[in-house]
Design a protein around this motif. Structure first.
Motif, PDB file in Angstrom:
ATOM      1  N   VAL A   3       0.874  -1.179   0.000  1.00 50.55           N
ATOM      2  CA  VAL A   3       0.000   0.000   0.000  1.00 50.55           C
ATOM      3  C   VAL A   3       0.910   1.227   0.000  1.00 50.55           C
ATOM      4  N   ALA A   4       1.189   1.738  -1.182  1.00 43.50           N
ATOM      5  CA  ALA A   4       2.090   2.887  -1.301  1.00 43.50           C
ATOM      6  C   ALA A   4       1.454   4.105  -0.637  1.00 43.50           C
ATOM      7  N   PRO A   5       2.098   4.689   0.384  1.00 40.98           N
ATOM      8  CA  PRO A   5       1.496   5.847   1.056  1.00 40.98           C
ATOM      9  C   PRO A   5       1.249   7.018   0.118  1.00 40.98           C
ATOM     10  N   ILE A   6       2.189   7.259  -0.810  1.00 39.74           N
ATOM     11  CA  ILE A   6       1.945   8.224  -1.887  1.00 39.74           C
ATOM     12  C   ILE A   6       1.485   7.421  -3.090  1.00 39.74           C
ATOM     13  N   GLY A   7       0.194   7.446  -3.344  1.00 37.80           N
ATOM     14  CA  GLY A   7      -0.345   6.609  -4.406  1.00 37.80           C
ATOM     15  C   GLY A   7      -0.157   7.180  -5.794  1.00 37.80           C
ATOM     16  N   MET A   8      -0.123   8.504  -5.892  1.00 38.24           N
ATOM     17  CA  MET A   8      -0.010   9.156  -7.200  1.00 38.24           C
ATOM     18  C   MET A   8       0.633  10.527  -7.040  1.00 38.24           C
ATOM     19  N   TYR A   9       1.474  10.899  -8.003  1.00 39.93           N
ATOM     20  CA  TYR A   9       1.998  12.266  -8.042  1.00 39.93           C
ATOM     21  C   TYR A   9       1.992  12.737  -9.494  1.00 39.93           C
ATOM     22  N   PRO A  10       2.010  14.053  -9.730  1.00 35.09           N
ATOM     23  CA  PRO A  10       1.859  14.576 -11.089  1.00 35.09           C
ATOM     24  C   PRO A  10       3.183  14.803 -11.810  1.00 35.09           C
ATOM     25  N   ARG A  11       3.119  14.775 -13.123  1.00 36.22           N
ATOM     26  CA  ARG A  11       4.189  15.212 -14.016  1.00 36.22           C
ATOM     27  C   ARG A  11       3.532  15.859 -15.236  1.00 36.22           C
ATOM     28  N   GLN A  12       4.344  16.526 -16.048  1.00 36.36           N
ATOM     29  CA  GLN A  12       3.845  17.164 -17.255  1.00 36.36           C
ATOM     30  C   GLN A  12       4.871  17.008 -18.369  1.00 36.36           C
ATOM     31  N   THR A  13       4.413  16.681 -19.564  1.00 38.13           N
ATOM     32  CA  THR A  13       5.333  16.492 -20.685  1.00 38.13           C
ATOM     33  C   THR A  13       5.836  17.837 -21.201  1.00 38.13           C
ATOM     34  N   THR A  14       7.099  17.854 -21.596  1.00 34.67           N
ATOM     35  CA  THR A  14       7.693  19.061 -22.168  1.00 34.67           C
ATOM     36  C   THR A  14       7.667  19.049 -23.692  1.00 34.67           C
TER      37      THR A  14
END
Length: 394
Positions: free
Chosen positions: A276-287
């Motif tokens: 159970v990953a405590p940080i389930g999702m984080y954002p990124r953006q394509t360049t």
């Protein structure tokens, strides 16, 4: 089939992800590992291999997301910067969080905090280990490490939860924004007081390290990055502590092996944050325009990097939904990777794997779920237990 899966991704709702995201992630991994999900307003990346690739190419997949929810709540932290700017701020904080400092300075402090908390409820024979142990321990440990020892643990807990709710507020709830903004102002006042004190009297803390670095950070940079640390440095060890405890309480054979050989609590920690990953999702953006997982992503595409899914990818882990401390060759992504690999990794391993979990099972004989109420789960951007009612022998 492609149209069916595309239609599936478009029907995903945030409340479904909050309740139990894993069946949804499995479907996406198998059929559309990079899928546009309107409810999240981003493409969700769910396969381990794609996420591992992304972390190695920050020039294509930038942390500096425009209109970032994290930036709205916390300001411009190191986690939302790339290149030299990110490295400068990370380097300033790093001395307080290196393995030797964690072992010599912080681990003994963590042990004192754990014992004091357990002393407060041990003789009762029952407690909610979420509210009476995991949450206050995470807050007190974090306050010490950051240099906010005079800040009440409850304030840190309130601020952390409010800001984390804000960074995951993809539903754009105005009440959540109000709470997050109020928490951010509270953090700023506490940091300003710490800066005044630590400017004259340096110590081993993160704020002191930032102030007295070879290239010192400005007060604004310190304030913003401490908001980041209060978010990630409290909820994640809290949730790893409760999930790891729950896992052992519901897997008696593994618990018996760990209690017979306490050195294996480190394996419990690693498997817990995979399971159970405590940080389930984080954002990124394509360049730039790029292709990933069979999907062409335009320049400026907003991505959700689903670590919770990568850590249960069947192509990497056998029986991935099963908690198993005997896994070999662990390559979980709970701490991310690349330039943004979690700066608090060693602190979390010490706080949870070396102190919190072994101390609970050593000092609370016959520890077990109380059955007084059901154990509840929640979250997808950040996921963990919401309570942990337990009993033990007195």
């Amino acid at each position: 089939m492609a149209q069916v899966i595309d239609d599936f991704a478009r029907t995903i709702q945030l409340d479904e992800l909050w309740s139990d995201p894993y069946p949804i992630y499995r479907t996406l991994r198998e059929n559309q590992p990079v899928a546009w999900v309107p409810a999240a307003n981003r493409y969700l990346l769910t396969r381990h291999s794609d996420i591992a690739y992304l972390e190695k190419h920050p020039e294509i997949f930038s942390a500096a997301e425009t209109h970032s929810l994290m930036i709205r709540v916390m300001g411009l932290t190191m986690l939302r910067q790339d290149g030299a700017d990110h490295l400068r701020e990370r380097k300033a904080a790093e001395p307080a969080l290196r393995p030797r400092m964690v072992k010599q300075r912080w681990t003994p402090a963590f042990q004192r905090i754990a014992d004091e908390l357990i002393d407060g409820f041990r003789d009762r024979g029952e407690a909610d280990l979420f509210t009476e142990f995991a949450a206050p321990m995470a807050a007190k440990c974090l306050a010490a490490v950051l240099g906010l020892a005079d800040v009440p643990a409850q304030d840190l807990q309130t601020w952390s939860q409010a800001m984390m709710d804000g960074t995951g507020n993809y539903a754009d709830d105005p009440v959540v924004w109000q709470r997050a903004e109020s928490a951010a102002r509270g953090v700023e006042r506490a940091v300003d007081a710490a800066i005044e004190r630590l400017s004259a009297h340096p110590d081993d803390s993160v704020i002191s390290a930032m102030l007295h670095a070879e290239d010192p950070l400005t007060p604004r940079q310190i304030r913003d990055n401490i908001k980041l640390f209060i978010g990630g440095g409290l909820n994640e060890p809290r949730d790893a502590t409760t999930v790891g405890t729950y896992a052992l309480l519901t897997h008696p054979e593994q618990r018996a092996r760990v209690e017979a050989d306490p050195s294996r609590f480190k394996d419990v920690f690693e498997e817990t944050v995979r399971w159970v990953a405590p940080i389930g999702m984080y954002p990124r953006q394509t360049t730039m325009e790029t292709e990933l997982g069979g999907t062409v992503l335009p320049a400026g595409a907003k991505l959700g990097i689903v670590l919770a899914s990568a850590n249960r990818d069947e192509s990497v882990f056998d029986n991935p939904d099963t908690f198993d401390i005997d896994r070999t060759g662990r390559v979980h992504l709970a701490f991310g990777g690349g330039p943004h690999f979690c700066l608090g990794t060693w602190t979390a391993r010490a706080q949870v794997g070396a102190v919190a979990l072994p101390t609970l099972f050593r000092r609370l004989p016959g520890l077990r779920l109380s059955g007084a109420e059901p154990v509840r789960w929640g979250g997808w951007v950040f996921r963990g237990l919401l309570n942990l009612p337990a009993r033990w022998d007195v």
